[in-house]
Motif scaffolding. Sequence first.
Motif, PDB file in Angstrom:
ATOM      1  N   GLY A  31       0.792  -1.272   0.151  1.00  0.00           N
ATOM      2  CA  GLY A  31       0.050  -0.037   0.008  1.00  0.00           C
ATOM      3  C   GLY A  31       0.616   1.380   0.095  1.00  0.00           C
ATOM      4  N   GLU A  32       2.060   1.157  -0.390  1.00  0.00           N
ATOM      5  CA  GLU A  32       2.859   2.356  -0.518  1.00  0.00           C
ATOM      6  C   GLU A  32       2.400   3.253  -1.735  1.00  0.00           C
ATOM      7  OE1 GLU A  32       5.576  -0.636  -2.403  1.00  0.00           O
ATOM      8  OE2 GLU A  32       3.653  -0.534  -0.888  1.00  0.00           O
ATOM      9  N   ALA A  33       2.931   4.542  -1.409  1.00  0.00           N
ATOM     10  CA  ALA A  33       2.787   5.500  -2.706  1.00  0.00           C
ATOM     11  C   ALA A  33       3.856   6.139  -2.861  1.00  0.00           C
ATOM     12  CB  ALA A  33       1.405   6.254  -2.413  1.00  0.00           C
ATOM     13  N   HIS A  34       4.109   6.731  -3.985  1.00  0.00           N
ATOM     14  CA  HIS A  34       5.171   7.811  -4.422  1.00  0.00           C
ATOM     15  C   HIS A  34       4.731   9.165  -4.738  1.00  0.00           C
ATOM     16  CE1 HIS A  34       8.117   4.466  -4.508  1.00  0.00           C
ATOM     17  NE2 HIS A  34       7.401   3.610  -4.723  1.00  0.00           N
ATOM     18  N   VAL A  35       5.329  10.016  -4.339  1.00  0.00           N
ATOM     19  CA  VAL A  35       4.951  11.651  -4.657  1.00  0.00           C
ATOM     20  C   VAL A  35       6.414  12.142  -5.279  1.00  0.00           C
ATOM     21  CG1 VAL A  35       4.428  13.729  -3.954  1.00  0.00           C
ATOM     22  CG2 VAL A  35       3.145  11.693  -3.283  1.00  0.00           C
ATOM     23  N   TRP A  36       6.525  12.776  -6.552  1.00  0.00           N
ATOM     24  CA  TRP A  36       7.456  13.542  -6.932  1.00  0.00           C
ATOM     25  C   TRP A  36       7.105  15.040  -7.053  1.00  0.00           C
ATOM     26  CZ3 TRP A  36       6.136   8.930  -8.744  1.00  0.00           C
ATOM     27  CH2 TRP A  36       7.074   7.851  -8.820  1.00  0.00           C
ATOM     28  N   TRP A  37       7.834  15.803  -6.634  1.00  0.00           N
ATOM     29  CA  TRP A  37       7.711  17.279  -6.639  1.00  0.00           C
ATOM     30  C   TRP A  37       8.820  18.078  -7.318  1.00  0.00           C
ATOM     31  CZ3 TRP A  37      10.395  21.215  -3.718  1.00  0.00           C
ATOM     32  CH2 TRP A  37      11.109  20.979  -2.944  1.00  0.00           C
ATOM     33  N   ALA A  79       5.882  13.877 -15.070  1.00  0.00           N
ATOM     34  CA  ALA A  79       5.070  12.748 -14.565  1.00  0.00           C
ATOM     35  C   ALA A  79       5.617  11.379 -15.363  1.00  0.00           C
ATOM     36  CB  ALA A  79       3.520  12.991 -14.942  1.00  0.00           C
ATOM     37  N   ARG A  80       5.812  11.688 -16.726  1.00  0.00           N
ATOM     38  CA  ARG A  80       6.457  10.271 -17.673  1.00  0.00           C
ATOM     39  C   ARG A  80       7.822   9.926 -17.091  1.00  0.00           C
ATOM     40  NH1 ARG A  80       2.860  13.224 -21.003  1.00  0.00           N
ATOM     41  NH2 ARG A  80       1.857  11.778 -22.476  1.00  0.00           N
ATOM     42  N   ARG A  81       8.463  11.104 -16.875  1.00  0.00           N
ATOM     43  CA  ARG A  81      10.062  10.695 -16.321  1.00  0.00           C
ATOM     44  C   ARG A  81       9.761   9.978 -15.177  1.00  0.00           C
ATOM     45  NH1 ARG A  81      11.188  16.335 -18.142  1.00  0.00           N
ATOM     46  NH2 ARG A  81      12.184  16.216 -20.395  1.00  0.00           N
ATOM     47  N   ALA A  82       9.274  10.476 -14.108  1.00  0.00           N
ATOM     48  CA  ALA A  82       8.954   9.965 -12.800  1.00  0.00           C
ATOM     49  C   ALA A  82       8.497   8.238 -12.808  1.00  0.00           C
ATOM     50  CB  ALA A  82       7.992  10.440 -11.878  1.00  0.00           C
ATOM     51  N   LEU A  83       7.323   8.360 -13.628  1.00  0.00           N
ATOM     52  CA  LEU A  83       6.910   6.802 -13.902  1.00  0.00           C
ATOM     53  C   LEU A  83       7.884   5.996 -14.460  1.00  0.00           C
ATOM     54  CD1 LEU A  83       4.506   5.083 -13.339  1.00  0.00           C
ATOM     55  CD2 LEU A  83       3.485   5.788 -15.585  1.00  0.00           C
ATOM     56  N   ALA A  84       8.650   6.610 -15.375  1.00  0.00           N
ATOM     57  CA  ALA A  84       9.847   5.638 -16.359  1.00  0.00           C
ATOM     58  C   ALA A  84      10.768   5.316 -15.251  1.00  0.00           C
ATOM     59  CB  ALA A  84      10.213   6.489 -17.441  1.00  0.00           C
ATOM     60  N   GLY A  85      11.289   6.356 -14.787  1.00  0.00           N
ATOM     61  CA  GLY A  85      12.293   5.900 -13.774  1.00  0.00           C
ATOM     62  C   GLY A  85      11.793   4.691 -12.579  1.00  0.00           C
ATOM     63  N   LEU A  86      10.630   5.066 -12.125  1.00  0.00           N
ATOM     64  CA  LEU A  86      10.144   3.943 -11.077  1.00  0.00           C
ATOM     65  C   LEU A  86       9.869   2.609 -11.664  1.00  0.00           C
ATOM     66  CD1 LEU A  86       8.937   3.929  -8.233  1.00  0.00           C
ATOM     67  CD2 LEU A  86       6.881   3.726  -9.250  1.00  0.00           C
ATOM     68  N   LEU A  87       9.701   2.467 -13.106  1.00  0.00           N
ATOM     69  CA  LEU A  87       9.465   1.119 -13.646  1.00  0.00           C
ATOM     70  C   LEU A  87      10.601   0.651 -14.655  1.00  0.00           C
ATOM     71  CD1 LEU A  87       5.714   1.583 -15.195  1.00  0.00           C
ATOM     72  CD2 LEU A  87       6.336   0.651 -13.102  1.00  0.00           C
ATOM     73  N   GLY A  88      11.590   1.435 -14.803  1.00  0.00           N
ATOM     74  CA  GLY A  88      12.730   0.952 -15.490  1.00  0.00           C
ATOM     75  C   GLY A  88      12.777   0.988 -17.011  1.00  0.00           C
ATOM     76  N   ILE A  89      12.002   1.909 -17.308  1.00  0.00           N
ATOM     77  CA  ILE A  89      11.508   2.127 -18.827  1.00  0.00           C
ATOM     78  C   ILE A  89      11.959   3.434 -19.572  1.00  0.00           C
ATOM     79  CG2 ILE A  89       9.858   0.404 -18.758  1.00  0.00           C
ATOM     80  CD1 ILE A  89       7.816   2.564 -18.726  1.00  0.00           C
ATOM     81  N   ALA A  90      11.638   3.654 -20.735  1.00  0.00           N
ATOM     82  CA  ALA A  90      12.085   5.069 -21.184  1.00  0.00           C
ATOM     83  C   ALA A  90      10.941   5.862 -21.264  1.00  0.00           C
ATOM     84  CB  ALA A  90      12.628   4.811 -22.852  1.00  0.00           C
ATOM     85  N   PRO A  91      10.917   7.018 -20.691  1.00  0.00           N
ATOM     86  CA  PRO A  91       9.878   8.173 -20.653  1.00  0.00           C
ATOM     87  C   PRO A  91       8.956   8.166 -21.859  1.00  0.00           C
ATOM     88  CG  PRO A  91      11.946   9.380 -20.722  1.00  0.00           C
ATOM     89  CD  PRO A  91      12.293   7.896 -20.656  1.00  0.00           C
ATOM     90  N   GLU A  92       9.602   7.954 -23.079  1.00  0.00           N
ATOM     91  CA  GLU A  92       8.957   7.940 -24.424  1.00  0.00           C
ATOM     92  C   GLU A  92       7.988   6.775 -24.584  1.00  0.00           C
ATOM     93  OE1 GLU A  92      12.762  10.198 -24.805  1.00  0.00           O
ATOM     94  OE2 GLU A  92      12.246   8.012 -24.193  1.00  0.00           O
ATOM     95  N   SER A  93       7.874   5.725 -23.670  1.00  0.00           N
ATOM     96  CA  SER A  93       7.086   4.589 -23.820  1.00  0.00           C
ATOM     97  C   SER A  93       5.824   4.886 -22.744  1.00  0.00           C
ATOM     98  CB  SER A  93       7.867   3.129 -23.467  1.00  0.00           C
ATOM     99  OG  SER A  93       8.389   3.164 -22.010  1.00  0.00           O
ATOM    100  N   VAL A  94       5.905   5.933 -21.985  1.00  0.00           N
ATOM    101  CA  VAL A  94       4.822   6.135 -21.083  1.00  0.00           C
ATOM    102  C   VAL A  94       3.713   6.839 -21.853  1.00  0.00           C
ATOM    103  CG1 VAL A  94       4.211   7.125 -19.011  1.00  0.00           C
ATOM    104  CG2 VAL A  94       6.309   6.121 -18.996  1.00  0.00           C
ATOM    105  N   GLU A  95       2.656   6.524 -21.895  1.00  0.00           N
ATOM    106  CA  GLU A  95       1.427   7.152 -22.479  1.00  0.00           C
ATOM    107  C   GLU A  95       0.165   7.147 -21.433  1.00  0.00           C
ATOM    108  OE1 GLU A  95      -2.247   6.443 -25.804  1.00  0.00           O
ATOM    109  OE2 GLU A  95      -0.486   4.904 -25.632  1.00  0.00           O
TER     110      GLU A  95
END
Length: 280
Positions: A31-37, A79-95
């Motif tokens: 149940g953890e969450a992440h917040v980037w600012w 938002a895309r860069r944060a999600l990409a960094g968490l998942l270990g993927i390229a930010p261009e692949s985040v939609e």
Amino acid sequence: MAFTHGTPKGEHTRQPPHAVPGATGVPGTDGEAHVWWWRPPAQLDPSDLALLGTEEFRRALSLLAERDAAAFAHNRAAARRALAGLLGIAPESVELGRHRCPGCGDRGHGPPRVVSPESAVPLAISMSRTADCGVFALGAGTTIGVDVETVRPMREASLSGSVLTDNESAHLLTLAPGPARDAGFHRIWTRKEAVVKAAGLGLVGTVLNRLETWPAHRGPVRVLHTYAGRTTAWAVQDLWLGDTVAAAVARPQGDRARGPVHIHPVPRTETPTAPDPEGT
């Protein structure tokens, strides 16, 4: 406004969706969450524009003030860069896309969602920005809400009317007028906004002076939201992002909100200045 050049992410740059089971740091059963600012830039960055979808790109370019366009583009790109960094993927692949609005069913203004990549664990996201700060929240499950506001002097009229409950007004009156009361009011406001965003309805359809946020309690607090005869319970937690802003995150009450909230500050990036051809 002099815009910098950039190309929106289109169909030709979109990567196929793929599952990301077991990716490091992905919110799961704990149940953890992440917040980037971050602090928003004053100028448009071409690298931000390059990550936007076509509609986002058009909206950025439609904003008259470059500072507003830069903040909007940076929020969506961050938002895309944060999600990409968490998942270990390229930010261009985040939609990113939108859920249907729980109130009217329209996708044009529903809560944001991750379209790609697909995840073994459902991921909920929320975004907010103000003059001094942008935030992006991510948690396991179907919904999360985050809000950030620059702390400004509050109007005395805010102590009554359609925004505050009787308990909230009484609490603010115990605080000295000035910075303490201003901070208290914005703590209440961001808690309310986080809840209505998590509920997916925004301020429409919410009777704010019946949405009790228990401001005397530092939290997390349990906040009840009622819409169309249905009441939902939310765990609301304040976020410390500096003295100039107030922020809060809301998650569904229960197992999805029992874990910690990990806060990740992102350094402000500046658009590089072009070399002076005259050498001065």
